[in-house]
Design an enzyme around this catalytic site. Sequence first.
Site, PDB file in Angstrom:
ATOM      1  N   GLY A 272      27.384 -16.192  18.944  1.00  0.00           N
ATOM      2  CA  GLY A 272      27.248 -17.523  19.540  1.00  0.00           C
ATOM      3  C   GLY A 272      26.250 -17.508  20.689  1.00  0.00           C
TER       4      GLY A 272
ATOM      5  N   ARG B 177      36.369 -10.977  20.818  1.00  0.00           N
ATOM      6  CA  ARG B 177      36.176 -12.384  21.191  1.00  0.00           C
ATOM      7  C   ARG B 177      37.262 -13.253  20.552  1.00  0.00           C
ATOM      8  NH1 ARG B 177      34.092 -16.254  24.556  1.00  0.00           N
ATOM      9  NH2 ARG B 177      33.559 -18.124  23.379  1.00  0.00           N
TER      10      ARG B 177
ATOM     11  N   SER C 225       6.012  -7.814   2.708  1.00  0.00           N
ATOM     12  CA  SER C 225       6.947  -7.918   1.577  1.00  0.00           C
ATOM     13  C   SER C 225       6.194  -8.334   0.311  1.00  0.00           C
ATOM     14  CB  SER C 225       8.043  -8.930   1.898  1.00  0.00           C
ATOM     15  OG  SER C 225       8.823  -8.425   2.964  1.00  0.00           O
TER      16      SER C 225
ATOM     17  N   ARG D 180       6.592   4.019   3.885  1.00  0.00           N
ATOM     18  CA  ARG D 180       7.493   2.892   3.610  1.00  0.00           C
ATOM     19  C   ARG D 180       8.962   3.326   3.584  1.00  0.00           C
ATOM     20  NH1 ARG D 180       2.742   0.572  -0.342  1.00  0.00           N
ATOM     21  NH2 ARG D 180       1.572  -0.316   1.402  1.00  0.00           N
TER      22      ARG D 180
ATOM     23  N   LEU E 131      -5.807   2.059   9.592  1.00  0.00           N
ATOM     24  CA  LEU E 131      -6.253   1.463   8.327  1.00  0.00           C
ATOM     25  C   LEU E 131      -6.584  -0.018   8.529  1.00  0.00           C
ATOM     26  CD1 LEU E 131      -6.521   1.480   5.156  1.00  0.00           C
ATOM     27  CD2 LEU E 131      -4.079   0.971   5.062  1.00  0.00           C
TER      28      LEU E 131
ATOM     29  N   THR F   3      -0.425   1.048  15.858  1.00  0.00           N
ATOM     30  CA  THR F   3       0.751   1.627  16.521  1.00  0.00           C
ATOM     31  C   THR F   3       0.342   2.955  17.160  1.00  0.00           C
ATOM     32  OG1 THR F   3       2.137   0.649  14.810  1.00  0.00           O
ATOM     33  CG2 THR F   3       3.135   2.390  16.137  1.00  0.00           C
TER      34      THR F   3
ATOM     35  N   GLU G 109       3.050  -1.694   7.402  1.00  0.00           N
ATOM     36  CA  GLU G 109       3.032  -0.742   6.264  1.00  0.00           C
ATOM     37  C   GLU G 109       3.188  -1.468   4.922  1.00  0.00           C
ATOM     38  OE1 GLU G 109       4.527   3.140   6.776  1.00  0.00           O
ATOM     39  OE2 GLU G 109       4.356   3.041   8.959  1.00  0.00           O
TER      40      GLU G 109
ATOM     41  N   GLN H 291      24.409 -15.210  15.313  1.00  0.00           N
ATOM     42  CA  GLN H 291      25.306 -16.350  15.059  1.00  0.00           C
ATOM     43  C   GLN H 291      26.752 -15.998  15.416  1.00  0.00           C
ATOM     44  OE1 GLN H 291      23.924 -19.132  14.231  1.00  0.00           O
ATOM     45  NE2 GLN H 291      25.749 -20.391  13.960  1.00  0.00           N
ATOM     46  N   ILE H 292      27.185 -14.803  15.029  1.00  0.00           N
ATOM     47  CA  ILE H 292      28.568 -14.378  15.328  1.00  0.00           C
ATOM     48  C   ILE H 292      28.782 -14.306  16.846  1.00  0.00           C
ATOM     49  CG2 ILE H 292      30.149 -12.387  15.201  1.00  0.00           C
ATOM     50  CD1 ILE H 292      29.150 -11.988  12.297  1.00  0.00           C
TER      51      ILE H 292
HETATM   52  N1  CAA Z   1      -0.844   6.554  -4.963  1.00  0.00           N
HETATM   53  C1  CAA Z   1      -2.049   6.968  -5.380  1.00  0.00           C
HETATM   54  N2  CAA Z   1      -3.068   6.128  -5.660  1.00  0.00           N
HETATM   55  C2  CAA Z   1      -2.841   4.812  -5.522  1.00  0.00           C
HETATM   56  C3  CAA Z   1      -1.598   4.296  -5.092  1.00  0.00           C
HETATM   57  C4  CAA Z   1      -0.569   5.231  -4.799  1.00  0.00           C
HETATM   58  N3  CAA Z   1       0.652   4.861  -4.372  1.00  0.00           N
HETATM   59  N4  CAA Z   1      -1.693   2.957  -5.048  1.00  0.00           N
HETATM   60  C5  CAA Z   1      -2.932   2.626  -5.436  1.00  0.00           C
HETATM   61  N5  CAA Z   1      -3.635   3.754  -5.711  1.00  0.00           N
HETATM   62  C6  CAA Z   1      -5.014   3.881  -6.205  1.00  0.00           C
HETATM   63  C7  CAA Z   1      -5.168   3.184  -7.534  1.00  0.00           C
HETATM   64  O1  CAA Z   1      -4.823   4.047  -8.596  1.00  0.00           O
HETATM   65  C8  CAA Z   1      -6.665   2.884  -7.538  1.00  0.00           C
HETATM   66  O2  CAA Z   1      -7.407   4.053  -7.835  1.00  0.00           O
HETATM   67  P1  CAA Z   1      -8.351   4.132  -9.149  1.00  0.00           P
HETATM   68  O3  CAA Z   1      -9.321   3.010  -9.088  1.00  0.00           O
HETATM   69  O4  CAA Z   1      -8.963   5.492  -9.050  1.00  0.00           O
HETATM   70  O5  CAA Z   1      -7.401   4.006 -10.303  1.00  0.00           O
HETATM   71  C9  CAA Z   1      -6.943   2.578  -6.079  1.00  0.00           C
HETATM   72  O6  CAA Z   1      -5.905   3.178  -5.325  1.00  0.00           O
HETATM   73  C10 CAA Z   1      -7.016   1.098  -5.789  1.00  0.00           C
HETATM   74  O7  CAA Z   1      -5.749   0.554  -6.131  1.00  0.00           O
HETATM   75  P2  CAA Z   1      -5.548  -0.946  -6.518  1.00  0.00           P
HETATM   76  O8  CAA Z   1      -6.528  -1.340  -7.582  1.00  0.00           O
HETATM   77  O9  CAA Z   1      -4.093  -1.124  -6.793  1.00  0.00           O
HETATM   78  O10 CAA Z   1      -5.974  -1.687  -5.171  1.00  0.00           O
HETATM   79  P3  CAA Z   1      -5.781  -3.165  -4.699  1.00  0.00           P
HETATM   80  O11 CAA Z   1      -6.985  -3.606  -3.992  1.00  0.00           O
HETATM   81  O12 CAA Z   1      -5.283  -4.022  -5.822  1.00  0.00           O
HETATM   82  O13 CAA Z   1      -4.635  -3.036  -3.541  1.00  0.00           O
HETATM   83  C11 CAA Z   1      -2.485  -2.822  -2.568  1.00  0.00           C
HETATM   84  C12 CAA Z   1      -3.388  -2.546  -3.759  1.00  0.00           C
HETATM   85  C13 CAA Z   1      -1.122  -2.280  -3.004  1.00  0.00           C
HETATM   86  C14 CAA Z   1      -2.353  -4.312  -2.244  1.00  0.00           C
HETATM   87  C15 CAA Z   1      -2.987  -2.031  -1.335  1.00  0.00           C
HETATM   88  O14 CAA Z   1      -4.225  -2.550  -0.873  1.00  0.00           O
HETATM   89  C16 CAA Z   1      -2.011  -2.027  -0.178  1.00  0.00           C
HETATM   90  O15 CAA Z   1      -1.061  -1.225  -0.173  1.00  0.00           O
HETATM   91  N6  CAA Z   1      -2.201  -2.907   0.839  1.00  0.00           N
HETATM   92  C17 CAA Z   1      -1.364  -2.904   2.033  1.00  0.00           C
HETATM   93  C18 CAA Z   1      -1.901  -1.953   3.048  1.00  0.00           C
HETATM   94  C19 CAA Z   1      -0.871  -1.590   4.061  1.00  0.00           C
HETATM   95  O16 CAA Z   1       0.249  -1.206   3.753  1.00  0.00           O
HETATM   96  N7  CAA Z   1      -1.267  -1.658   5.334  1.00  0.00           N
HETATM   97  C20 CAA Z   1      -0.407  -1.277   6.374  1.00  0.00           C
HETATM   98  C21 CAA Z   1      -1.210  -0.769   7.512  1.00  0.00           C
HETATM   99  S1  CAA Z   1      -0.640   0.729   8.184  1.00  0.00           S
HETATM  100  C22 CAA Z   1       0.560   0.321   9.311  1.00  0.00           C
HETATM  101  O17 CAA Z   1       1.107  -0.735   9.315  1.00  0.00           O
HETATM  102  C23 CAA Z   1       0.902   1.437  10.168  1.00  0.00           C
HETATM  103  C24 CAA Z   1       1.562   1.138  11.421  1.00  0.00           C
HETATM  104  O18 CAA Z   1       0.941   1.179  12.450  1.00  0.00           O
HETATM  105  C25 CAA Z   1       3.023   0.952  11.470  1.00  0.00           C
END
Ligand code: CAA
Length: 379
Positions: A339, A268, A366, A243, A125, A158, A363, A336-337
């Site tokens: 040392g 210790r 925060s 998550r 993604l 990953t 993912e 810290q514990i």
């Molecule tokens: N379930 C279903 N649909 C969802 C949803 C969920 N949990 N969350 C959002 N949506 C839908 C919304 O309903 C919306 O759809 P509609 O327009 O049809 O209503 C659409 O998705 C867009 O949602 P938002 O308007 O909320 O979108 P946004 O641009 O405001 O972004 C965000 C929201 C939460 C910030 C999102 O972009 C996000 O989660 N960003 C972080 C991405 C992430 O976690 N990346 C990690 C990469 S993967 C990784 O790390 C893997 C690894 O290798 C370990």
Amino acid sequence: MNFQFTEEHLNVQQAARDFAQTELLPGVIERDEHQKFPMEQMLKLGELGFLGMMVDPKYGGSGMDSVSYVLAMEEFSKIDASASVVVSVNNSLVCWGLETFANEEQKQKYLVPMASGKCWGAFLLSEPEAGSDATSQRTTAEDKGDYYLLNGTKNWITNGSTAKYYIVIAQTDVEKKHKGINAFIVEKDSPGIVVGNKENKLGIRGSDTHSIMFTDVKVPKENRIGEDGFGFKFAMKTLAGGRIGIASQALGIASGAYELALAYSKQRKAFGTEIMNHQAIQFKLADMATNIEAARLLCLKAAYLKDSHGDYALASSMAKLYASQVAMDTTIEAVQIHGGYGFVKEYHVERLMRDAKITQIYEGTSEVQKIVISREILK
Ligand code: CAA
């Protein structure tokens, strides 16, 4: 309310604990130092059924629930977070998405081998300019009739070089914004895919993180997951479960550091007594134990909601937000514990401290978890 684990839960927890002690602990410091992927260990975890833990046995999985997944993730992550992230990504971001949204043919071809642990996958993604702002996908998947043509670059992937199959999120129709995004199953050996160098990271150094470049990669039409335009929802729904995995990883990093600090404080001595007898240490241990228990309950609640088909997006974001902070706080205090000993590699806590940081980033950072939580509580 019932806080009792079933016998099956306890067996899974014990099996994961044994595996972590006998298979992950030996060599974990060297793998971290030399950025060595735990290949042998992952193949064994695959054979034992931990890579497709929650998948229905008819698709090669172990048919366990999400509570078992939390318990196993905690045990693996106490020892080796570079290994546990592979377990999390394959179970949550790859297998769950395929089992839930792929068609039967796709499941037979791709889910079965990955759920049965013969190989594993990666979730593509993030991009150089689309991390938290995940709708800003620049990778394109042009519709060419019976195939899509994939072009672009994915970052921080990953399992980038060890995965056999990729789940790739890409933009098919820019005009439609996030509704023009699709998810595809892409075979890593497809012509036009280049895997970049392994990232040299602060933590989870054994894990296999790469950029992946796509140049005119042909993806058969039948490899699109779900209806046209379903890709962004697919990614969001998949990440809600992912998550829980990362929250449990953070929980494990924290509880691993706590267990080491507790044991160290009992042996210790300083000022004529074991350091556990000093209130300065007792209060640190009390905070750690309380925070870890709260993080564990949040993880288990999210898992319970997922198992009982409730809405778990809020609970999983809360669990990840909180557990990742607890992982940071606990590992810093564990160092810290210890040392000066905490600052050297053979005591393990400095690695756990470095590993903890990523749980606040991948993912969904925060800050992203706070976006999800605030939207849920304000709707
Ligand atoms: N379930 C279903 N649909 C969802 C949803 C969920 N949990 N969350 C959002 N949506 C839908 C919304 O309903 C919306 O759809 P509609 O327009 O049809 O209503 C659409 O998705 C867009 O949602 P938002 O308007 O909320 O979108 P946004 O641009 O405001 O972004 C965000 C929201 C939460 C910030 C999102 O972009 C996000 O989660 N960003 C972080 C991405 C992430 O976690 N990346 C990690 C990469 S993967 C990784 O790390 C893997 C690894 O290798 C370990």
